[in-house]
Design a protein around this motif. Structure first.
Motif, mmCIF file in Angstrom:
data_model
loop_
_atom_site.group_PDB
_atom_site.id
_atom_site.type_symbol
_atom_site.label_atom_id
_atom_site.label_comp_id
_atom_site.label_asym_id
_atom_site.label_seq_id
_atom_site.Cartn_x
_atom_site.Cartn_y
_atom_site.Cartn_z
ATOM 1 N N GLU A 13 -10.014 -46.544 -53.463
ATOM 2 C CA GLU A 13 -10.269 -45.103 -53.344
ATOM 3 C C GLU A 13 -9.079 -44.419 -52.708
ATOM 4 O OE1 GLU A 13 -14.234 -43.814 -52.020
ATOM 5 O OE2 GLU A 13 -14.755 -45.933 -51.976
ATOM 6 N N LEU A 14 -8.692 -43.280 -53.279
ATOM 7 C CA LEU A 14 -7.567 -42.506 -52.773
ATOM 8 C C LEU A 14 -8.014 -41.069 -52.535
ATOM 9 C CD1 LEU A 14 -4.946 -43.583 -55.484
ATOM 10 C CD2 LEU A 14 -5.209 -44.565 -53.194
ATOM 11 N N THR A 15 -7.351 -40.394 -51.597
ATOM 12 C CA THR A 15 -7.619 -38.960 -51.482
ATOM 13 C C THR A 15 -6.966 -38.290 -52.679
ATOM 14 O OG1 THR A 15 -5.674 -38.739 -50.109
ATOM 15 C CG2 THR A 15 -7.784 -38.906 -48.969
ATOM 16 N N GLY A 16 -7.522 -37.179 -53.096
ATOM 17 C CA GLY A 16 -6.982 -36.554 -54.297
ATOM 18 C C GLY A 16 -7.410 -35.111 -54.391
ATOM 19 N N PRO A 17 -7.277 -34.549 -55.555
ATOM 20 C CA PRO A 17 -7.622 -33.140 -55.749
ATOM 21 C C PRO A 17 -9.090 -32.894 -55.413
ATOM 22 C CG PRO A 17 -7.382 -34.267 -57.859
ATOM 23 C CD PRO A 17 -6.902 -35.207 -56.804
ATOM 24 N N THR A 18 -9.410 -31.695 -54.982
ATOM 25 C CA THR A 18 -10.786 -31.405 -54.564
ATOM 26 C C THR A 18 -11.635 -30.868 -55.707
ATOM 27 O OG1 THR A 18 -10.122 -29.198 -53.889
ATOM 28 C CG2 THR A 18 -10.119 -30.910 -52.190
ATOM 29 N N ASP A 19 -11.004 -30.537 -56.828
ATOM 30 C CA ASP A 19 -11.772 -29.914 -57.899
ATOM 31 C C ASP A 19 -11.964 -30.826 -59.098
ATOM 32 O OD1 ASP A 19 -9.151 -29.951 -58.571
ATOM 33 O OD2 ASP A 19 -9.114 -27.930 -59.430
ATOM 34 N N GLN A 20 -11.569 -32.102 -58.957
ATOM 35 C CA GLN A 20 -11.802 -33.033 -60.061
ATOM 36 C C GLN A 20 -11.870 -34.468 -59.566
ATOM 37 O OE1 GLN A 20 -8.610 -32.862 -62.901
ATOM 38 N NE2 GLN A 20 -7.036 -33.231 -61.375
ATOM 39 N N LEU A 21 -12.497 -35.292 -60.379
ATOM 40 C CA LEU A 21 -12.517 -36.738 -60.137
ATOM 41 C C LEU A 21 -11.574 -37.365 -61.151
ATOM 42 C CD1 LEU A 21 -16.341 -37.471 -59.726
ATOM 43 C CD2 LEU A 21 -14.581 -37.876 -57.981
ATOM 44 N N THR A 22 -10.711 -38.263 -60.673
ATOM 45 C CA THR A 22 -9.827 -38.959 -61.609
ATOM 46 C C THR A 22 -9.930 -40.463 -61.378
ATOM 47 O OG1 THR A 22 -7.923 -38.932 -60.132
ATOM 48 C CG2 THR A 22 -8.163 -37.048 -61.604
ATOM 49 N N VAL A 23 -9.758 -41.193 -62.451
ATOM 50 C CA VAL A 23 -9.752 -42.657 -62.399
ATOM 51 C C VAL A 23 -8.533 -43.117 -63.176
ATOM 52 C CG1 VAL A 23 -11.010 -44.777 -62.979
ATOM 53 C CG2 VAL A 23 -12.284 -42.713 -62.344
ATOM 54 N N GLU A 24 -7.767 -44.051 -62.592
ATOM 55 C CA GLU A 24 -6.607 -44.604 -63.279
ATOM 56 C C GLU A 24 -6.645 -46.112 -63.201
ATOM 57 O OE1 GLU A 24 -3.434 -41.537 -61.689
ATOM 58 O OE2 GLU A 24 -2.515 -42.977 -63.082
ATOM 59 N N GLY A 25 -6.274 -46.746 -64.300
ATOM 60 C CA GLY A 25 -6.222 -48.206 -64.290
ATOM 61 C C GLY A 25 -5.889 -48.742 -65.659
ATOM 62 N N GLY A 26 -5.191 -49.882 -65.692
ATOM 63 C CA GLY A 26 -4.837 -50.510 -66.956
ATOM 64 C C GLY A 26 -4.054 -49.579 -67.871
ATOM 65 N N GLY A 27 -3.210 -48.725 -67.269
ATOM 66 C CA GLY A 27 -2.387 -47.818 -68.057
ATOM 67 C C GLY A 27 -3.150 -46.638 -68.624
ATOM 68 N N ARG A 28 -4.385 -46.469 -68.196
ATOM 69 C CA ARG A 28 -5.165 -45.342 -68.711
ATOM 70 C C ARG A 28 -5.635 -44.433 -67.588
ATOM 71 N NH1 ARG A 28 -9.211 -48.064 -72.925
ATOM 72 N NH2 ARG A 28 -8.954 -49.777 -71.470
ATOM 73 N N ARG A 29 -6.031 -43.235 -67.969
ATOM 74 C CA ARG A 29 -6.457 -42.263 -66.976
ATOM 75 C C ARG A 29 -7.647 -41.482 -67.537
ATOM 76 N NH1 ARG A 29 -4.275 -38.763 -62.904
ATOM 77 N NH2 ARG A 29 -5.078 -36.659 -63.215
ATOM 78 N N GLN B 81 -10.466 -38.257 -66.401
ATOM 79 C CA GLN B 81 -10.726 -37.235 -65.391
ATOM 80 C C GLN B 81 -11.847 -36.312 -65.823
ATOM 81 O OE1 GLN B 81 -6.736 -35.395 -65.503
ATOM 82 N NE2 GLN B 81 -7.841 -33.490 -65.959
ATOM 83 N N ARG B 82 -12.420 -35.660 -64.834
ATOM 84 C CA ARG B 82 -13.508 -34.729 -65.109
ATOM 85 C C ARG B 82 -13.490 -33.657 -64.028
ATOM 86 N NH1 ARG B 82 -17.625 -35.577 -69.528
ATOM 87 N NH2 ARG B 82 -18.945 -33.778 -69.163
ATOM 88 N N ALA B 83 -13.580 -32.400 -64.433
ATOM 89 C CA ALA B 83 -13.604 -31.292 -63.473
ATOM 90 C C ALA B 83 -14.920 -31.293 -62.712
ATOM 91 C CB ALA B 83 -13.430 -29.972 -64.215
ATOM 92 N N LEU B 84 -14.857 -30.888 -61.440
ATOM 93 C CA LEU B 84 -16.056 -30.817 -60.602
ATOM 94 C C LEU B 84 -16.357 -29.360 -60.279
ATOM 95 C CD1 LEU B 84 -15.640 -33.595 -57.889
ATOM 96 C CD2 LEU B 84 -17.173 -33.601 -59.856
ATOM 97 N N THR B 85 -17.597 -28.965 -60.474
ATOM 98 C CA THR B 85 -18.038 -27.659 -59.996
ATOM 99 C C THR B 85 -19.079 -27.924 -58.915
ATOM 100 O OG1 THR B 85 -19.642 -27.618 -61.793
ATOM 101 C CG2 THR B 85 -17.592 -26.420 -62.145
ATOM 102 N N PRO B 86 -19.250 -26.984 -57.970
ATOM 103 C CA PRO B 86 -20.205 -27.225 -56.895
ATOM 104 C C PRO B 86 -21.627 -27.354 -57.447
ATOM 105 C CG PRO B 86 -18.811 -25.326 -56.406
ATOM 106 C CD PRO B 86 -18.570 -25.690 -57.833
ATOM 107 N N GLY B 87 -22.471 -28.040 -56.699
ATOM 108 C CA GLY B 87 -23.868 -28.157 -57.079
ATOM 109 C C GLY B 87 -24.149 -29.389 -57.909
ATOM 110 N N PRO B 88 -25.357 -29.443 -58.510
ATOM 111 C CA PRO B 88 -25.789 -30.641 -59.227
ATOM 112 C C PRO B 88 -24.870 -31.033 -60.378
ATOM 113 C CG PRO B 88 -27.624 -29.102 -58.978
ATOM 114 C CD PRO B 88 -26.398 -28.387 -58.508
ATOM 115 N N ALA B 89 -24.114 -30.076 -60.931
ATOM 116 C CA ALA B 89 -23.219 -30.400 -62.051
ATOM 117 C C ALA B 89 -22.196 -31.459 -61.648
ATOM 118 C CB ALA B 89 -22.518 -29.140 -62.549
#
Ligand SMILES: [Zn+2]
Lengths: 108, 217
Positions: free
Chosen positions: A58-74, A76-84
């Motif tokens: 786990e790394l600190t990162g941007p506050t408005d999205q979740l990103t995953v990197e591994g095996g040369g791939r990336r 990501q998904r934008a985060l909005t507040p609330g249940p979304a």
């Protein structure tokens, strides 16, 4: 690598998915990714990926999205507040697991 | 604050509770589940750990929530049924169905009709899932949607499930709950969660008049 009976039991519901299968589960257990994004969503995504068999840092990162990197791939998904945010985390986790299970050459 | 019940603290119910916790909810919660943690639960119910295997899910989850959840949490290690639901759901304003079990779901729906309460259906199978908020006397019921002679479909005991898809279902269910709570939920919505495509499809229903619970109105 072959899976022990205990691992087969633990991951049985994933292995039953044709999109994952035994081979895909072996790939998940060898995969390593880095997850970045705001808490608490980053931790929850990391928990889901680890629980599926993936090694996660786990790394600190941007506050408005979740990103995953591994095996040369990336991924990501934008985060909005609330249940979304929970919905986005779920979709992102599913995409990462499916791609990792299907191996390097597979289309995401 | 209105008390919420979560029936079934598994893949969808547990993700829903994690979501309520993460969103800083304060509603009192009742967690109802007869089952104990099994090893095969761990990949899709990541709030449980190997050390929890054999312990009642409702109790373990209540313990996890006691760290930081801002409302009261009551676990009930019990299988909800027609016979005990009035007691188990006493003083509950809304029920989240995380059971993936038709008889329990029918008991929740009958309770909701008797007491004029809303309930939220959640299900997940393979890479897809569904959620909907049902209101007695308004819009369709479970039988309107799926037929009155519901067959127990393929179950996660025999079909595969991908854990994060349940989190997406729970996120959509929480969104329905929040919109209902603020009075912003108009009409009936069935939300279809497509875990392979990474998107939700919303199917809006027109009220054709449910006749299944007509004598109770
Ligand atoms: Zn009906």
């Amino acid at each position: 690598m072959s899976l022990s009976d205990e691992l087969i039991d633990q991951y049985s519901r994933q292995i039953l998915l044709p999109e994952v299968d035994y081979q895909g589960q072996e790939r998940l257990l060898q995969a390593q990714v880095e997850v970045a994004g705001p808490e608490p969503w980053r931790s929850w995504l990391a928990r889901y990926l680890r629980a599926a068999g993936v090694a996660v840092r786990e790394l600190t990162g941007p506050t408005d999205q979740l990103t995953v990197e591994g095996g040369g791939r990336r991924w990501q998904r934008a985060l909005t507040p609330g249940p979304a945010a929970l919905t986005a985390l779920g979709y992102l986790g599913a995409a990462v697991l499916l791609d990792l299970a299907q191996g390097e050459g597979a289309q995401g | 604050m209105s008390r919420l019940a979560v029936v079934g603290v598994g893949a969808t119910g547990g993700a829903l509770l994690a979501g309520l916790h993460a969103l800083g909810a304060t509603e009192p919660l009742r967690l109802i589940d007869p089952d104990r943690v099994e090893r095969s639960n761990l990949p899709r119910q990541p709030w449980f750990e190997a050390a929890d295997i054999g312990r009642p899910k409702a109790e373990v989850m209540a313990e996890r929530l006691s760290h930081g959840y801002r409302g009261q949490v009551e676990p009930a290690v019990a299988r909800l049924s027609e016979e005990n639901c009035d007691q188990l759901l006493d003083e509950v304003a809304l029920v989240f169905d995380g059971t993936d079990n038709w008889p329990v779901r029918e008991a929740i729906q009958a309770w909701a009709a008797r007491h004029q309460k809303a309930w939220i259906y959640m299900s997940v199978l393979g890479l897809s899932g569904m959620t909907a908020l049902f209101r007695p006397g308004e819009g369709p019921c479970l039988y309107c949607l799926f037929g009155a002679t519901i067959q127990q479909g393929p179950h996660c005991f025999e079909a595969g499930v991908l854990g994060p898809v349940a989190a997406a279902v729970a996120g959509e269910a929480l969104d329905l709950y929040q919109r209902w709570g603020s009075g912003a939920l108009e009409g009936f919505e069935l939300r279809l969660i497509d875990g392979a495509g990474g998107r939700t499809e919303v199917i809006r229903g027109r009220d054709r008049g449910c006749t299944h619970f007509v004598s109770l109105r």
